[in-house]
Design a protein around this motif. Structure first.
Motif, PDB file in Angstrom:
ATOM      1  N   GLN A  24      37.699 -15.025 -37.197  1.00 56.43           N
ATOM      2  CA  GLN A  24      37.256 -16.023 -38.168  1.00 56.43           C
ATOM      3  C   GLN A  24      38.434 -16.619 -38.940  1.00 56.43           C
ATOM      4  OE1 GLN A  24      34.057 -14.400 -40.552  1.00 56.43           O
ATOM      5  NE2 GLN A  24      32.936 -13.729 -38.736  1.00 56.43           N
ATOM      6  N   GLU A  25      39.426 -15.778 -39.219  1.00 55.95           N
ATOM      7  CA  GLU A  25      40.636 -16.272 -39.878  1.00 55.95           C
ATOM      8  C   GLU A  25      41.385 -17.245 -38.968  1.00 55.95           C
ATOM      9  OE1 GLU A  25      44.568 -14.438 -42.122  1.00 55.95           O
ATOM     10  OE2 GLU A  25      43.780 -13.404 -40.367  1.00 55.95           O
ATOM     11  N   LEU A  26      41.441 -16.912 -37.671  1.00 61.58           N
ATOM     12  CA  LEU A  26      42.105 -17.796 -36.713  1.00 61.58           C
ATOM     13  C   LEU A  26      41.418 -19.163 -36.676  1.00 61.58           C
ATOM     14  CD1 LEU A  26      44.097 -18.337 -34.344  1.00 61.58           C
ATOM     15  CD2 LEU A  26      42.333 -17.401 -32.826  1.00 61.58           C
ATOM     16  N   VAL A  27      40.090 -19.168 -36.592  1.00 57.89           N
ATOM     17  CA  VAL A  27      39.343 -20.431 -36.542  1.00 57.89           C
ATOM     18  C   VAL A  27      39.611 -21.265 -37.799  1.00 57.89           C
ATOM     19  CG1 VAL A  27      37.047 -21.462 -36.444  1.00 57.89           C
ATOM     20  CG2 VAL A  27      37.565 -19.446 -35.049  1.00 57.89           C
ATOM     21  N   HIS A  28      39.590 -20.601 -38.945  1.00 53.83           N
ATOM     22  CA  HIS A  28      39.863 -21.315 -40.207  1.00 53.83           C
ATOM     23  C   HIS A  28      41.275 -21.874 -40.231  1.00 53.83           C
ATOM     24  CE1 HIS A  28      41.217 -21.595 -44.435  1.00 53.83           C
ATOM     25  NE2 HIS A  28      40.018 -22.110 -44.620  1.00 53.83           N
ATOM     26  N   ASP A  29      42.240 -21.057 -39.790  1.00 50.32           N
ATOM     27  CA  ASP A  29      43.639 -21.507 -39.798  1.00 50.32           C
ATOM     28  C   ASP A  29      43.853 -22.695 -38.864  1.00 50.32           C
ATOM     29  OD1 ASP A  29      44.480 -19.702 -41.674  1.00 50.32           O
ATOM     30  OD2 ASP A  29      45.369 -18.287 -40.246  1.00 50.32           O
ATOM     31  N   ILE A  30      43.192 -22.673 -37.703  1.00 47.87           N
ATOM     32  CA  ILE A  30      43.330 -23.784 -36.762  1.00 47.87           C
ATOM     33  C   ILE A  30      42.716 -25.056 -37.347  1.00 47.87           C
ATOM     34  CG2 ILE A  30      42.581 -24.678 -34.515  1.00 47.87           C
ATOM     35  CD1 ILE A  30      42.945 -21.853 -33.395  1.00 47.87           C
ATOM     36  N   ALA A  31      41.548 -24.921 -37.968  1.00 52.31           N
ATOM     37  CA  ALA A  31      40.912 -26.086 -38.592  1.00 52.31           C
ATOM     38  C   ALA A  31      41.796 -26.660 -39.698  1.00 52.31           C
ATOM     39  CB  ALA A  31      39.541 -25.694 -39.151  1.00 52.31           C
ATOM     40  N   MET A  32      42.364 -25.781 -40.510  1.00 48.09           N
ATOM     41  CA  MET A  32      43.257 -26.223 -41.580  1.00 48.09           C
ATOM     42  C   MET A  32      44.499 -26.900 -41.005  1.00 48.09           C
ATOM     43  SD  MET A  32      45.118 -23.946 -44.524  1.00 48.09           S
ATOM     44  CE  MET A  32      46.104 -23.114 -43.275  1.00 48.09           C
ATOM     45  N   HIS A  33      45.032 -26.338 -39.922  1.00 47.96           N
ATOM     46  CA  HIS A  33      46.209 -26.922 -39.273  1.00 47.96           C
ATOM     47  C   HIS A  33      45.898 -28.327 -38.767  1.00 47.96           C
ATOM     48  CE1 HIS A  33      49.840 -27.124 -36.734  1.00 47.96           C
ATOM     49  NE2 HIS A  33      49.037 -27.842 -35.973  1.00 47.96           N
ATOM     50  N   ILE A  34      44.743 -28.498 -38.131  1.00 44.61           N
ATOM     51  CA  ILE A  34      44.351 -29.816 -37.610  1.00 44.61           C
ATOM     52  C   ILE A  34      44.271 -30.832 -38.740  1.00 44.61           C
ATOM     53  CG2 ILE A  34      42.475 -31.110 -36.522  1.00 44.61           C
ATOM     54  CD1 ILE A  34      41.892 -28.490 -34.912  1.00 44.61           C
ATOM     55  N   ALA A  35      43.715 -30.410 -39.884  1.00 43.30           N
ATOM     56  CA  ALA A  35      43.628 -31.302 -41.038  1.00 43.30           C
ATOM     57  C   ALA A  35      45.014 -31.749 -41.490  1.00 43.30           C
ATOM     58  CB  ALA A  35      42.905 -30.604 -42.188  1.00 43.30           C
ATOM     59  N   ALA A  36      45.964 -30.804 -41.492  1.00 44.93           N
ATOM     60  CA  ALA A  36      47.309 -31.093 -41.986  1.00 44.93           C
ATOM     61  C   ALA A  36      48.168 -31.862 -40.986  1.00 44.93           C
ATOM     62  CB  ALA A  36      48.006 -29.790 -42.376  1.00 44.93           C
ATOM     63  N   SER A  37      48.034 -31.540 -39.691  1.00 43.52           N
ATOM     64  CA  SER A  37      48.991 -32.042 -38.692  1.00 43.52           C
ATOM     65  C   SER A  37      48.460 -33.147 -37.799  1.00 43.52           C
ATOM     66  CB  SER A  37      49.492 -30.877 -37.827  1.00 43.52           C
ATOM     67  OG  SER A  37      50.169 -29.926 -38.626  1.00 43.52           O
ATOM     68  N   ASP A  38      47.158 -33.405 -37.822  1.00 46.38           N
ATOM     69  CA  ASP A  38      46.559 -34.544 -37.129  1.00 46.38           C
ATOM     70  C   ASP A  38      46.929 -34.624 -35.641  1.00 46.38           C
ATOM     71  OD1 ASP A  38      45.069 -36.806 -36.731  1.00 46.38           O
ATOM     72  OD2 ASP A  38      46.538 -38.180 -37.601  1.00 46.38           O
ATOM     73  N   PRO A  39      46.687 -33.563 -34.852  1.00 52.60           N
ATOM     74  CA  PRO A  39      46.934 -33.664 -33.406  1.00 52.60           C
ATOM     75  C   PRO A  39      45.925 -34.605 -32.761  1.00 52.60           C
ATOM     76  CG  PRO A  39      45.750 -31.640 -33.904  1.00 52.60           C
ATOM     77  CD  PRO A  39      46.099 -32.256 -35.223  1.00 52.60           C
ATOM     78  N   ARG A  40      46.263 -35.134 -31.607  1.00 55.41           N
ATOM     79  CA  ARG A  40      45.360 -36.032 -30.892  1.00 55.41           C
ATOM     80  C   ARG A  40      44.692 -35.350 -29.704  1.00 55.41           C
ATOM     81  NH1 ARG A  40      48.678 -41.248 -29.436  1.00 55.41           N
ATOM     82  NH2 ARG A  40      46.646 -41.857 -28.594  1.00 55.41           N
ATOM     83  N   PHE A  41      45.343 -34.308 -29.172  1.00 56.24           N
ATOM     84  CA  PHE A  41      44.832 -33.587 -28.010  1.00 56.24           C
ATOM     85  C   PHE A  41      44.967 -32.086 -28.242  1.00 56.24           C
ATOM     86  CE2 PHE A  41      46.565 -37.661 -26.689  1.00 56.24           C
ATOM     87  CZ  PHE A  41      45.533 -38.208 -25.933  1.00 56.24           C
ATOM     88  N   VAL A  42      44.218 -31.293 -27.477  1.00 55.19           N
ATOM     89  CA  VAL A  42      44.329 -29.835 -27.608  1.00 55.19           C
ATOM     90  C   VAL A  42      45.649 -29.358 -27.034  1.00 55.19           C
ATOM     91  CG1 VAL A  42      43.373 -27.598 -26.900  1.00 55.19           C
ATOM     92  CG2 VAL A  42      41.839 -29.425 -27.634  1.00 55.19           C
ATOM     93  N   ARG A  43      45.975 -29.775 -25.825  1.00 54.91           N
ATOM     94  CA  ARG A  43      47.213 -29.331 -25.183  1.00 54.91           C
ATOM     95  C   ARG A  43      47.812 -30.456 -24.360  1.00 54.91           C
ATOM     96  NH1 ARG A  43      45.631 -25.316 -20.206  1.00 54.91           N
ATOM     97  NH2 ARG A  43      44.376 -26.794 -19.042  1.00 54.91           N
ATOM     98  N   LYS A  44      49.031 -30.273 -23.893  1.00 53.44           N
ATOM     99  CA  LYS A  44      49.747 -31.385 -23.266  1.00 53.44           C
ATOM    100  C   LYS A  44      49.112 -31.834 -21.952  1.00 53.44           C
ATOM    101  CE  LYS A  44      53.416 -28.450 -21.273  1.00 53.44           C
ATOM    102  NZ  LYS A  44      54.868 -28.205 -21.295  1.00 53.44           N
ATOM    103  N   GLU A  45      48.427 -30.910 -21.260  1.00 55.05           N
ATOM    104  CA  GLU A  45      47.761 -31.298 -20.016  1.00 55.05           C
ATOM    105  C   GLU A  45      46.615 -32.267 -20.257  1.00 55.05           C
ATOM    106  OE1 GLU A  45      49.789 -27.408 -19.304  1.00 55.05           O
ATOM    107  OE2 GLU A  45      48.518 -28.230 -20.894  1.00 55.05           O
ATOM    108  N   ASP A  46      46.150 -32.354 -21.501  1.00 54.74           N
ATOM    109  CA  ASP A  46      45.031 -33.231 -21.831  1.00 54.74           C
ATOM    110  C   ASP A  46      45.458 -34.656 -22.193  1.00 54.74           C
ATOM    111  OD1 ASP A  46      43.336 -31.002 -21.579  1.00 54.74           O
ATOM    112  OD2 ASP A  46      43.638 -30.453 -23.666  1.00 54.74           O
TER     113      ASP A  46
END
Length: 211
Positions: free
Chosen positions: A92-114
Motif C-alpha cells: 500500500q505504501e508502494l502504491v501511494h508513493d507511485i501515485a505521489m511520484h506521478i503527480a510530481a513528475s508527470d510521466p507520459r508512459f509506464v515504461r520505455k517500451e510503451d
C-alpha cells in the motif's frame, strides 16, 4: 579490497533490485567483487526480483493521490500476485508513493517500451537537428542521439524516472526492491493524471511486469 564507489553500488542495485544500503553492505562483505556481492544478496534472499518478473499479476490496488488544494490528482493501478500482498502495508505504501511520484513528475508512459513510434521519431528528429546544429560530426550523430534518447526516456517514462523521494533510485528499481521484499511479482498497469484546467488527462499506458 576494491573501493566501494557509488557507481559500483548502482551496478549491483541494477542487477539485483536490492536497496542501496543492502547493496553497499553486500559489496563490503564481498570486498568490492560485484559477482560475489550478488551471491551475498541471493543468500540473504534479497536478489530474487528478476526470477519473479514473468509471473502473472492479477491482484493489486488502485491508488489515488490528491495534491494539496485539490488542483492535481492521480489514479494508478499497481498489480501483484495475491490479495494477501495487496493488503500489506509495504504494498500500500508502494502504491501511494507511485501515485505521489506521478503527480510530481508527470510521466507520459509506464515504461520505455510503451512510447509510441510517432513520439519516438519526433524526438529523434529533434535530437538529430540539435546535434547537427551543434556542429557534431555526422558519423557521431547516431551515437549522440542514442545517449540523448536514454535521457528522454528518463523524462517521460514512469519506471525510468528517478524516484522523487530518493533520486538515486528509479521507480522501476523501487518496484524491484518491493518484489524482493514481498516475494511476489509487482507491475504498474496504468495511470491517469488529472490537472485542473487541462482539457485532456495525461497519457496513460499498460505495461506487463517491471523489467
Amino acid at each position: 579490497m576494491a573501493e566501494i564507489t557509488a557507481a559500483l553500488v548502482k551496478q549491483l542495485r541494477e542487477r539485483t533490485g536490492a536497496g542501496m544500503m543492502e547493496c553497499k553492505s553486500a559489496l563490503v562483505e564481498s570486498k568490492g567483487d560485484l559477482a560475489e556481492g550478488e551471491v551475498v544478496l541471493r543468500k540473504r534472499g534479497i536478489a530474487s526480483a528478476g526470477k519473479k518478473s514473468s509471473r502473472a499479476t492479477k491482484q493489486g490496488l488502485i491508488g489515488t493521490y490528491i495534491h494539496h488544494g485539490g488542483q492535481l490528482g492521480v489514479m494508478v493501478e499497481v498489480n501483484c500476485e495475491s490479495d494477501f500482498v495487496a493488503r500489506t502495508d509495504d504494498f500500500q505504501e508502494l502504491v501511494h508513493d507511485i501515485a505521489m511520484h506521478i503527480a510530481a513528475s508527470d510521466p507520459r508512459f509506464v515504461r520505455k517500451e510503451d512510447v509510441t513510434q510517432d513520439v519516438l521519431e519526433k524526438e529523434k528528429d529533434i535530437q538529430r537537428a540539435r546535434a547537427l546544429a551543434e556542429g557534431k560530426p555526422e558519423k557521431m550523430v547516431d551515437k549522440i542521439i542514442e545517449g540523448r534518447m536514454n535521457k528522454f526516456y528518463e523524462e517521460i517514462c514512469l519506471l525510468e524516472q528517478p524516484f522523487v523521494k530518493e533520486a538515486t533510485l528509479s521507480v522501476g528499481q523501487l518496484v524491484k526492491t518491493k518484489i524482493a521484499k514481498l516475494g511476489e511479482n509487482i507491475s504498474v498497469a496504468r495511470f491517469t493524471r488529472f490537472k485542473v484546467g487541462d482539457s485532456q488527462p495525461a497519457e496513460s499506458s499498460e505495461a506487463p511486469a517491471a523489467q
